[in-house]
Scaffold this active site. Structure first.
Site, PDB file in Angstrom:
ATOM      1  N   TRP B 109       0.818  -1.210   0.000  1.00 37.07           N
ATOM      2  CA  TRP B 109       0.000   0.000   0.000  1.00 37.07           C
ATOM      3  C   TRP B 109       0.845   1.250   0.000  1.00 37.07           C
ATOM      4  O   TRP B 109       0.542   2.225  -0.695  1.00 37.07           O
ATOM      5  CB  TRP B 109      -0.998  -0.022   1.171  1.00 37.07           C
ATOM      6  N   ASP B 179      -1.273   6.353   6.810  1.00 33.33           N
ATOM      7  CA  ASP B 179      -2.378   5.513   6.348  1.00 33.33           C
ATOM      8  C   ASP B 179      -2.592   4.447   7.416  1.00 33.33           C
ATOM      9  O   ASP B 179      -1.826   3.494   7.523  1.00 33.33           O
ATOM     10  CB  ASP B 179      -2.026   4.871   5.007  1.00 33.33           C
ATOM     11  N   LYS B 203     -11.818  -2.224   7.548  1.00 32.78           N
ATOM     12  CA  LYS B 203     -11.013  -3.210   8.259  1.00 32.78           C
ATOM     13  C   LYS B 203     -11.510  -3.265   9.711  1.00 32.78           C
ATOM     14  O   LYS B 203     -12.144  -4.212  10.123  1.00 32.78           O
ATOM     15  CB  LYS B 203      -9.539  -2.846   8.216  1.00 32.78           C
TER      16      LYS B 203
END
Lengths: 369, 369
Positions: B109, B179, B203
Site C-alpha cells: 500500500w 495511512d 477493516k
C-alpha cells in the site's frame, strides 16, 4: 418484527437520501447478519469474494437490462457522489481536446458542475436559466454548439428547482454527458444517444455513497495516464469497478432496487407511467388551488421527481410543513436556496403517499386559502 | 430471528471488508426499516436531517474520545477509500511546498501511495523494504529526512505483508502522515504526533465506502483554492463533511463501532490488549509448529492485525484453506502477491475465532507435518 416497525414509517418526501422500496429494505434487514451462503454479513465479505462478485455482476446486468445499455458501454460503480463527477468528467473528457465543453445550466447542480469544469479546461455556458430563476428549459433554437465541442453536459432533472428534461437535447454527434442523479432508472432512456451518463444513487437507486457511471467505450481513450489513479475512468473500467474496494453495500442495495424494478414494477416503462400518474396528481392539486399554491417550474419543464411550489407567505409555508409532519408527511420543506415546498416523489414513493399529500394540500388550502 | 441467523455465521478472517461486531450488526438490523424517531430507514433520511446530524456528531465525538484527538484537529468522513487519499494527500499537502514528501515504503500500500504522489510533486523513497520482500520495518538509523520535507508518509500496518509499526517513526517537527486503514482504532495513539491520519473503514471501523481523515488544522492552509472541489480538505472541513452528501450509512455504522469500543470493550487500551493476546496465540502456534508454518514478518515487525505465514508447499496451502473453510474458518488465503495464509484478526474477530484457528492449525500440522 417487520410489521411493527413498518408501521413506524412515515411518507418520506426527502429529496435525497430518499425513500427506498420497502421490499428492498426488508431483504436487506433479513440478510443483514449473514448473506445466504456467505456465512457473513454483506458488510463483512471481501469485495474479491465469489458472493460479492455475483452481487456486482447482477447489479451491472440488471441496470444494463433495465436501461437497454448497448454492448459498447461500460457500467462502473464509484464513490464521491456527483461532486466528484463534476471534476472527473472534465478531467477525463476535456483535457487536450481541441474544442470546449458546453454546459446547459438549468439549475443549481448544473451550475456547480460548470464551476468545476472551469478548473480543468475550457468550458462554456451554452445556456443558463438564471434570468427566470431556473423555472424553464432551453428551446432547441437557444442551444448553439461548437461543432468541435468535447462534449455537451446537462442535468436531466434539477432536484432543487424541480425542472426536468422530457427528452435529450439535440447535440448531433457531440458526446452527450448527463448528470441523471435524480431521475436515474425512473424511465426508459435511449442510451445510445449518450456518451456518458452518471447518477449518485441516493435518489432513485440506493443509499448515499455509490455513483453509477455508464460510458461509451470509445470515450475511454481520452483518459490520460497521468490522471490521479482514482479519478481515471479507464482504471475503473479496466478493473471492473475493483480498482479499489468498491462501496460494496451500496452496490448490493442498488442491485436489489434494480431487481425490484424488474420483478415487482415490471420495468422502466411501467415505472415511468407510475411516476407520471403520481406527479400529475400533485400538479393538478396545485392548479386546482385557485392560486393558493403556485408551481415553480413552467408546465413544459415540470419534474416528475421533485414537485416544487410556493404558498402565499413564509408563515403559511412553515405552518404547512409542520402540519404535514404531524400527519406523517415528512421532509417537505423546499431547499433553502429556493424556499417554499418540495415534494420529492421518486420511484419508491408509493401512490398512497401522494394521495395522502394531495388530500392534505386540499384540506390545508380549504382552511387557510 | 437473530439467534438462528447468528448460527449461520462463520469465523471470517477476511482482510477487508472484514468482520464487524455482532452487536453492531444486530443494531443495524433492528433499526433498518425505521431509525427510532425518524420514521424512515437510516438509508432514507436526508443528510441534512436532525437525526443524521446527530449521527455524524456522535461518530465524530466518539472517535475523538477514543483516540484522544486534540482540539486543533478536524475529523472528516470522505469517500473514495485509501486510493483517493493516495492522491488527496499530495494534492493538498505537497503542492507549492519547498521540500519533498518523504515516503517510507513498508509494503504494497505504501508503494501504491508513492506512485500517486509522484504525479503531484516531488516525492522521495525515503526507505523501501523491497529487498527483503517487505518482511521488516526501517530502523531509526535508516531514515534520513530532509529538514524541509513537506511531510513524512507511512503505512502503520501493511495488510498484505502483515508488518506493523509498534510506534510512530521519529520525524521531529515534520508533519507525519499515516495511512492507518488497517489498524485504525485498534490501539491508543499519540495523536499529537500526527499531522494527518486517515483510514478507510472496512477493516476495523465499518463497511466499505467511508474514509476517516483526521487533520491538524494548520495543515489546511496548504490546500489551494484551485483544487477540484471534492479533493480539497478545506472544503470538507469548512462544511463539516457536508460538502456533498456523505456516505451516511457508513458514518452510522462507524459510529456504532465506536460506541461498541467505548461501551462494550472499554476503550482502545482494552482493545489493544485483546488484540495483542489474539495475535500472540497465532504467532505462538506458528513457532510451535517446528517449521511447518513459517511467518512472513520478522518478529519485531509482526502485525497484530494480519498474521501472514506459509506452509511447505502450494498444495498444502490449498488443502489448508479448503479444510479450514469446511470448519467455518473463512477467507484465510493470502493475498495473491504474497501467497501463503493470511489470518486477519481485526478488533471484531472474537477470541473464540482465534482459538478455533489455532486448534485447526495444530491438527493440520499433526496430520501433514
Amino acid at each position: 418484527m417487520s410489521d411493527s416497525v413498518a408501521t413506524d414509517r412515515i411518507f418520506n418526501f426527502s429529496a435525497g437520501p430518499a425513500v427506498l422500496p420497502l421490499a428492498v429494505l426488508q431483504e436487506v434487514q433479513r440478510d443483514l447478519l449473514a448473506l445466504p451462503g456467505a456465512g457473513a454479513s454483506v458488510l463483512e465479505i471481501s469485495h474479491r469474494s465469489k458472493q460479492f462478485g455475483e452481487i456486482l455482476e447482477q447489479a451491472q446486468r440488471r441496470i444494463g437490462e433495465l436501461l437497454n445499455v448497448p454492448e459498447n458501454y461500460k457500467i462502473m460503480f464509484l464513490q464521491g457522489g456527483s461532486r466528484l463527477q463534476f471534476s472527473m468528467v472534465p478531467m477525463n473528457l476535456l483535457r487536450d481536446q481541441s474544442g470546449p465543453a458546453e454546459y446547459l445550466v438549468t439549475g443549481s447542480w448544473g451550475k456547480k458542475a460548470l464551476e468545476q469544469a472551469h478548473l480543468e479546461g475550457t468550458a462554456k455556458t451554452t445556456w443558463d436559466g438564471k434570468s427566470t430563476n431556473y423555472n424553464r428549459l432551453p428551446e432547441s433554437s437557444e442551444i448553439e454548439i461548437d461543432p468541435q465541442a468535447a462534449y455537451v453536459y446537462y442535468t436531466s432533472n434539477e432536484t432543487i428547482q424541480g425542472v426536468q428534461f422530457a427528452t435529450e437535447p439535440e447535440v448531433g454527434d457531440i458526446p452527450l454527458v448527463c448528470d441523471a442523479s435524480s431521475d436515474f432508472m425512473s424511465r426508459p432512456l435511449p442510451m445510445d444517444r449518450y456518451g456518458l451518463l452518471y447518477a449518485c444513487a441516493q435518489k432513485n437507486a440506493g443509499p448515499a455513497g455509490v455513483t453509477v457511471v455508464i460510458i461509451r467505450d470509445d470515450l475511454l481513450e481520452r483518459s490520460q495516464k497521468n490522471l490521479p489513479g482514482y479519478l481515471n475512468y479507464r482504471e475503473h473500467v479496466d478493473n471492473n469497478s475493483m480498482y479499489n474496494t468498491p462501496p460494496t453495500f451500496g452496490v448490493y442495495v442498488m442491485g436489489l432496487v434494480a431487481k425490484w424494478l424488474q420483478e415487482e414494477v415490471g420495468g422502466l416503462q411501467a415505472m415511468h407511467e407510475r411516476n407520471q400518474a403520481k406527479a400529475a396528481q400533485l400538479y393538478a392539486a396545485i392548479e386546482a388551488s385557485g392560486g393558493f399554491y403556485t408551481g415553480h417550474a413552467e408546465p413544459s419543464a415540470r419534474s416528475l421527481m421533485n414537485v416544487t411550489f410556493r404558498l402565499p407567505s413564509d408563515e403559511l409555508t412553515e405552518a404547512f410543513v409542520a402540519a404535514a409532519a404531524a400527519e406523517n408527511l415528512g421532509s417537505l420543506k423546499g431547499h433553502r436556496s429556493v424556499g417554499g415546498i418540495r415534494a420529492s416523489i421518486y420511484n419508491a414513493m408509493p401512490e398512497a403517499g401522494v394521495e395522502t399529500l394531495v388530500r392534505f394540500m386540499q384540506d390545508f388550502c380549504a382552511k387557510h386559502g
